[in-house]
Design an enzyme around this catalytic site. Structure first.
Site, PDB file in Angstrom:
ATOM      1  N   SER A   1       0.886  -1.396   0.068  1.00 26.87           N
ATOM      2  CA  SER A   1       0.085  -0.057   0.013  1.00 26.87           C
ATOM      3  C   SER A   1       0.761   1.233   0.030  1.00 26.87           C
ATOM      4  O   SER A   1       1.500   1.498  -0.959  1.00 26.87           O
ATOM      5  CB  SER A   1      -1.071   0.145   1.173  1.00 26.87           C
ATOM      6  OG  SER A   1      -2.001   0.952   0.800  1.00 26.87           O
TER       7      SER A   1
ATOM      8  N   HIS B   1       3.585  14.761   5.169  1.00 16.34           N
ATOM      9  CA  HIS B   1       3.393  16.199   4.790  1.00 16.34           C
ATOM     10  C   HIS B   1       4.084  16.777   5.855  1.00 16.34           C
ATOM     11  O   HIS B   1       3.600  16.743   7.007  1.00 16.34           O
ATOM     12  CB  HIS B   1       2.092  16.626   4.302  1.00 16.34           C
ATOM     13  CG  HIS B   1       1.454  15.787   3.434  1.00 16.34           C
ATOM     14  ND1 HIS B   1       1.424  15.747   2.359  1.00 16.34           N
ATOM     15  CD2 HIS B   1       0.495  14.578   3.641  1.00 16.34           C
ATOM     16  CE1 HIS B   1       0.739  14.826   1.758  1.00 16.34           C
ATOM     17  NE2 HIS B   1       0.138  14.095   2.553  1.00 16.34           N
TER      18      HIS B   1
ATOM     19  N   CYS C   1      -1.817  -3.500   3.473  1.00 15.80           N
ATOM     20  CA  CYS C   1      -2.981  -4.269   3.285  1.00 15.80           C
ATOM     21  C   CYS C   1      -2.716  -5.609   3.823  1.00 15.80           C
ATOM     22  O   CYS C   1      -1.572  -5.956   4.323  1.00 15.80           O
ATOM     23  CB  CYS C   1      -3.616  -4.430   1.850  1.00 15.80           C
ATOM     24  SG  CYS C   1      -2.180  -5.310   0.663  1.00 15.80           S
TER      25      CYS C   1
END
Length: 120
Positions: free
Chosen positions: A67, A72, A87
């Site tokens: 995944s 940020h 996952c």
């Protein structure tokens, strides 16, 4: 009625306060640390996108076969947001998501401002 107990995976979303601004502006060091985690947890990287902003903050998305990991940073607010999702296709990766997130919190020497877990 048949109930499927399969859970697609754990998604951790955290907002962190980081007092060491150099860690919020060094995308290179974040990538090195992430590469080590990816290797340590036997994950498979399929791509990386990095954007460094004019104020030296950065946004990075690491696409994994399992995944993704996204970050940020906002050095002007001493904060970052981190998104870790793996996952469970071939195995339960819940513990990996929790350990990887904890490793990032330790790396940044961060205070947790928000911590969400979403079982997909």
């Amino acid at each position: 009625m048949v109930i499927n107990s399969y859970s697609p995976g754990l998604h951790k979303l955290v907002t962190l306060e980081v007092l060491q601004k150099e860690k919020l502006i060094s995308s290179e060091n974040f990538i090195i640390f992430s590469e080590n985690l990816i290797h340590q947890y036997n994950l498979e990287k399929v791509g990386v996108t990095i954007h460094n902003f004019d104020n030296n903050s950065f946004t990075i998305s690491i696409c994994l076969k399992e995944s993704h990991i996204c970050i940020h940073t906002w050095p002007e607010f001493n904060q970052l947001t981190l998104d870790v999702y793996l996952c469970n296709y071939l195995q339960d990766n819940t513990y990996k998501v929790k350990e990887i997130t904890a490793a990032y919190i330790d790396y940044f020497e961060a205070k947790i401002l928000k911590d969400f877990e979403i079982n997909r």
